[in-house]
Scaffold this active site. Structure first.
Site, PDB file in Angstrom:
ATOM      1  N   ASP A 134       9.275   6.229  14.912  1.00 48.44           N
ATOM      2  CA  ASP A 134       9.067   7.746  14.349  1.00 48.44           C
ATOM      3  C   ASP A 134       9.555   8.592  15.854  1.00 48.44           C
ATOM      4  OD1 ASP A 134       6.259   9.598  13.432  1.00 48.44           O
ATOM      5  OD2 ASP A 134       8.147  10.168  13.834  1.00 48.44           O
ATOM      6  N   ASP A 172      10.109  12.325  17.244  1.00 48.48           N
ATOM      7  CA  ASP A 172       9.543  13.590  16.968  1.00 48.48           C
ATOM      8  C   ASP A 172      10.000  14.639  17.970  1.00 48.48           C
ATOM      9  OD1 ASP A 172       7.957  16.190  16.630  1.00 48.48           O
ATOM     10  OD2 ASP A 172       6.597  14.899  15.499  1.00 48.48           O
ATOM     11  N   GLU A 177       0.811  -1.206   0.154  1.00 48.61           N
ATOM     12  CA  GLU A 177      -0.037  -0.075   0.052  1.00 48.61           C
ATOM     13  C   GLU A 177       0.872   1.259   0.020  1.00 48.61           C
ATOM     14  OE1 GLU A 177      -2.267   0.859   3.445  1.00 48.61           O
ATOM     15  OE2 GLU A 177      -3.076   2.423   2.624  1.00 48.61           O
TER      16      GLU A 177
END
Lengths: 456, 448
Positions: free
Chosen positions: B137, B139, B69
């Site tokens: 991830d 941040d 995807e």
């Protein structure tokens, strides 16, 4: 597994360990009666576990509880047949609980928990046997390698010291296994193992985690396969023999049925109001109060309350007098004798042959659907919030517990709500949980009796 | 609208952007179109996502790439999920045509995502993820409570070391502890970093196993509202010990402390004092610092001086528990803060490397974990700088990559040599080995 009617059983397969893995259906013959009875006994264990889990029992409490449940229910008078009973009961329940996603989930969860605690109680050598059976991808750590990582292993062991009472901290484990870290996600997540190059070094006492994960995975797959077989072959093939039993088992109530009240319990008419206020569960209290108020109850209410009173020890003559006294104020004595007395006598087994005259269990009461003008059913389910709070307040439930009760109700745990009520009013805990109004009544009387005795 | 001029100075002034240094900074869809037209490394992304299945070996699964995807975020926040492509050229033409502001990569599913509606949610015929890289991830906004130089979307060289630390700690653990080898770190384009673990073993992890790894890395017990709460036991797990000794302690004492001036003002040192459970120790230090008592040695940074005082007091304390407090302070200021939800679920999408960040114009370039302390987020190639380079450069032959000769070249070469080549070599071996095993198994089952 062959199910045969009332014949003696054949040999038990040899080399069955004390804790079976249930990987293959045994080559045994089972009597039809045992088919059902064994399953019911095991179901008692699983339901006990389910209750305990939803009440948030801690691991050390669970260990004792599981042992107790197992000992109480899974014995057999012929001790050589104990393992057989274990295996047969598991496989019967597989048939029962493979049929829907929800049933599978519940069964998987309870059987895994059961397995977990039974495994923990095994000796180290018995545990190793099972690990061997499961072909676990573990390798014992060689002594050379052990020397290299010894310090790190020690560090990990000491870093887990602050974990719960079930930890084996302080014991210097010298037996370790190398397992791919994927096999022990719980241990990785809690940093309870040393990991190096993708392998986790698992201590013997931690092996439970690995084994239980395997067990769960095997059973989960097996249940799906069983379901397929059930739907495609067994259900139809056995529709006159096993299928009705299997279908009844998943919804059965398995406590005592209170249809024959114990010889010492007797309810006297004189005391009935007092006893209703002190020891009736809310469902019966409500019916009782409505009966006193309206001098009438519709059929559902008459059955629910009438059978309850019978189970509580109200004799037939007293019952007739009781109902007559109330109803005649509404419909007159003659109509009572003509229309209502018969069914009361019937409930006591005095008329014809009815299939069911046992007092209703909570499960059954919860499932009933009272209509307009009815007062039966489970008030925890059917009362509005406001009405329920008022009723519980009248019974003497404290405001803190009230919130817990309402929370259980919101989550549709009606029996747990009733249990909390019981505990609040009587000031003592009810570990088994409330499953039957007569159980509530009996336990209540016991507690109050004990209080009276200690005062005297 | 923008064209590349070859040696041309004048031209149609209204339409063309002529002088190279007139390319304005920032981001603009037309620049993006040019970026996708000439610079985006389609072959590299395709080869990566194919994991060797685009080869000729009989064990290759040619449906593999098509079951991945992608999702595009277009201008005006239009979001297209479940995009899939059967070849590199399909991927390329779709991106060129749609010009997405952001490209996300999702998992590989059981079947082509475009056909997902034909499949049930449970039972045998399902549409569900089968492979997905292990991703992380990190941040910078999650560190806002301990950085004073910027906050929110900004990032500067004073706080960027926090990302450096995160990369070092996690990368080391992924390799040494978990045994992973094929790890890609990428700049997120604004204020963080992404990590892609691409080993076959990682791609096949279940959600439970991913959650377990994320929890292994978790040290904070607080929630968003509280100050990040770290509570370490008396004895630390070897992973935490290594992280502290090799990375955290040094970075904290030498970079973070003086640069962020963590103990310089009352407001800031109060935050640290609050982490000391013993009030008498805290007041002692508070007393000394509030009076601005300085030793005659003015040269040394006041933050470092105060930190030494704090350490000295805690180490000499009678409370054994206080010694751990030093580590706790260091951990809470430096230890990586990962977004657990991103890592836990196979179907979580993550931005593709080499995208351009719409807010900064910066390209999401790979970061070399072995030299991550040299990485400068403010010096990363941007859309406008790249286009300037293109303008100034000579013509590019058809068979050369458009990014040759630009500052993107270094990043792409690094991507190829350090990450892609070793990965594809391993994939080839895996495909061949798996094929041979299957062959052997079927031979065995046929024998009488």
């Amino acid at each position: 597994m062959e199910v045969v009617p009332t014949q003696r059983k054949s040999a038990v397969p040899d080399a069955t360990p004390a804790l079976p893995l249930y990987r293959f259906a045994p080559q045994l013959e089972v009597r039809l009666e045992d088919f059902e009875l064994f399953a019911i006994d095991r179901l008692r264990v699983l339901k006990g576990i389910s209750d305990a889990l939803s009440r948030g029992k801690r691991p050390d409490e669970m260990e004792n509880l599981v042992l107790g449940l197992w000992k109480a229910n899974m014995r057999h008078q012929d001790s050589s047949r104990v393992v057989e009973k274990d295996i047969i009961s598991h496989f019967v329940l597989r048939l029962v609980y493979c049929r829907t996603e929800d049933l599978r989930k519940w069964f998987l969860s309870m059987e895994t928990t059961l397995f977990r605690y039974r495994f923990r109680l095994l000796s180290a050598s018995a545990q190793r046997l099972i690990m061997g059976e499961l072909d676990l991808p573990y390798n014992a750590v060689s002594s050379g390698e052990f020397e290299n990582v010894k310090d790190k292993l020690n560090q990990v062991a000491r870093s887990s010291v602050s974990s719960g009472p079930s930890s084996h901290a302080g014991k210097a484990d010298t037996l370790f296994f190398k397992v791919p870290f994927e096999e022990v996600p719980e241990l990785v997540a809690g940093r309870k193992v040393f990991i190096q190059k993708g392998f986790a070094y698992v201590a013997m006492h931690q092996v439970v985690s690995v084994v239980v994960t395997q067990f769960r995975s095997l059973l989960s797959k097996a249940l799906v396969l069983t379901n397929r077989k059930w739907t495609s072959i067994i259900r139809e093939q056995e529709k006159d023999r096993l299928t009705p039993i299997v279908e009844a088992l998943s919804s059965s109530y398995i406590g005592p049925d209170y249809s024959q009240p114990e010889q010492y319990s007797e309810m006297s008419l004189r005391e009935i109001d007092k006893v209703a206020a002190s020891s009736f569960p809310l469902c019966m209290r409500h019916l009782f109060e409505k009966l006193r108020e309206d001098h009438h109850l519709k059929h559902g209410g008459r059955m629910q309350l009438g059978l309850f009173l019978k189970g509580a020890g109200l004799k037939l003559d007293d019952a007739l007098a009781f109902w007559k006294a109330e109803f005649s104020r509404k419909v007159g004595a003659e109509r009572f004798d003509k229309e209502y007395a018969y069914s009361i006598r019937h409930n006591y087994g005095k008329e014809g042959k009815r299939t069911d005259y046992t007092p209703y269990s909570c499960q059954r009461i919860i499932l009933s659907t009272p209509g307009v003008g009815d007062h039966h059913g489970c008030p925890y389910r059917y009362f509005s919030d406001e009405n329920l709070r008022a009723a519980l307040g009248k019974m003497g439930v404290g405001s803190q517990i009230m919130e817990d009760v309402m929370d259980k109700v919101r989550n549709r745990h009606y029996q747990l709500a009733c249990t909390l009520t019981f505990e609040s009013i009587h000031g003592s805990s009810c570990d088994a949980g409330i499953n039957h109004p007569n159980q509530y009544f009996k336990d209540s009387e016991k507690i109050l009796q004990a209080k009276n005795d200690s005062k005297a | 609208m923008m064209t590349r001029l070859e040696g041309e100075a004048g031209g149609d002034d209204d339409m063309a952007i002529d002088a190279a240094d007139d390319v304005p900074e920032g981001f603009n869809p037309n620049y993006l179109k040019l970026y996708y037209g000439k610079l985006f490394p389609y072959p590299e992304i395709f080869k990566w996502m194919s994991y060797g299945n685009d080869g000729k070996h009989p064990g290759c699964d040619h449906t593999y790439f098509g079951r991945r995807e992608f999702s595009f975020t277009l201008e005006n926040d239009i979001y297209l999920r479940f995009q899939s492509f059967n070849s590199s050229s399909e991927l390329e033409s779709s991106i060129k045509e749609k010009c997405p502001f952001k490209i996300d990569i999702g998992p590989v599913y059981t079947v082509d995502p475009a056909k997902r509606h034909a499949y049930a949610k449970s039972g045998d015929n399902v549409f569900s993820p089968v492979e997905r890289e292990l991703i992380f991830d990190i941040d910078m906004t999650d560190y806002d409570d301990i950085r004073y130089c910027c906050s929110g979307a900004d990032v500067c060289l004073d706080c960027w070391p926090l990302m450096t630390i995160a990369i070092k700690v996690i990368d080391t653990s992924l390799r040494d502890d978990f045994g992973f080898n094929h790890i890609l770190w990428a700049y997120s384009g604004r204020r963080g970093v992404h990590c892609w673990v691409c080993d076959l073993r990682a791609r096949r992890l279940t959600n439970e196993q991913r959650g377990a790894i994320a929890d292994y890395f978790r040290v904070y017990k607080g929630n968003e509202n509280n100050r990040k709460k770290v509570s370490l036991g008396q004895v630390l797990h070897p992973f935490l010990v290594r992280s502290y000794n090799e990375v955290l302690e040094t970075f904290f004492e030498e970079r973070l402390l003086p640069v962020q001036k963590l103990l310089e003002t009352e407001e800031r040192f109060e935050n640290v004092l609050q982490m000391i459970p013993d009030e008498s120790v805290a007041s002692d230090l508070r007393g000394r610092w509030q009076d601005h008592k300085r030793s005659s040695n003015v040269k040394e940074d006041i933050n470092i001086v105060r930190w030494q005082q704090l350490k000295h007091l805690l180490k000499s304390g009678k409370h054994k528990g206080l010694r751990r407090c030093i580590e706790e302070i260091v951990f809470s200021h430096t230890y990586p803060r990962i977004d657990i939800e991103v890592s836990k679920h196979m179907n979580h999408l993550l931005k593709a490397p080499f995208c351009v960040h719409p807010k900064t114009g910066r390209v999401c370039v790979p970061i070399d974990p072995d030299h991550c302390e040299e990485f400068d987020p403010t010096a990363v190639p941007t859309l406008s700088s790249l286009l300037r380079e293109l303008n100034m450069g000579g013509s590019v032959a058809d068979n050369e990559n458009g990014w040759e000769g630009t500052s993107l070249s270094k990043s792409i070469r690094f991507f190829r040599s350090s990450f892609l080549q070793p990965l594809l070599k391993a994939c080839k071996e895996e495909i061949e080995a798996s094929y041979n095993t299957k062959l052997q198994q079927s031979k065995n089952s046929l024998s009488w």
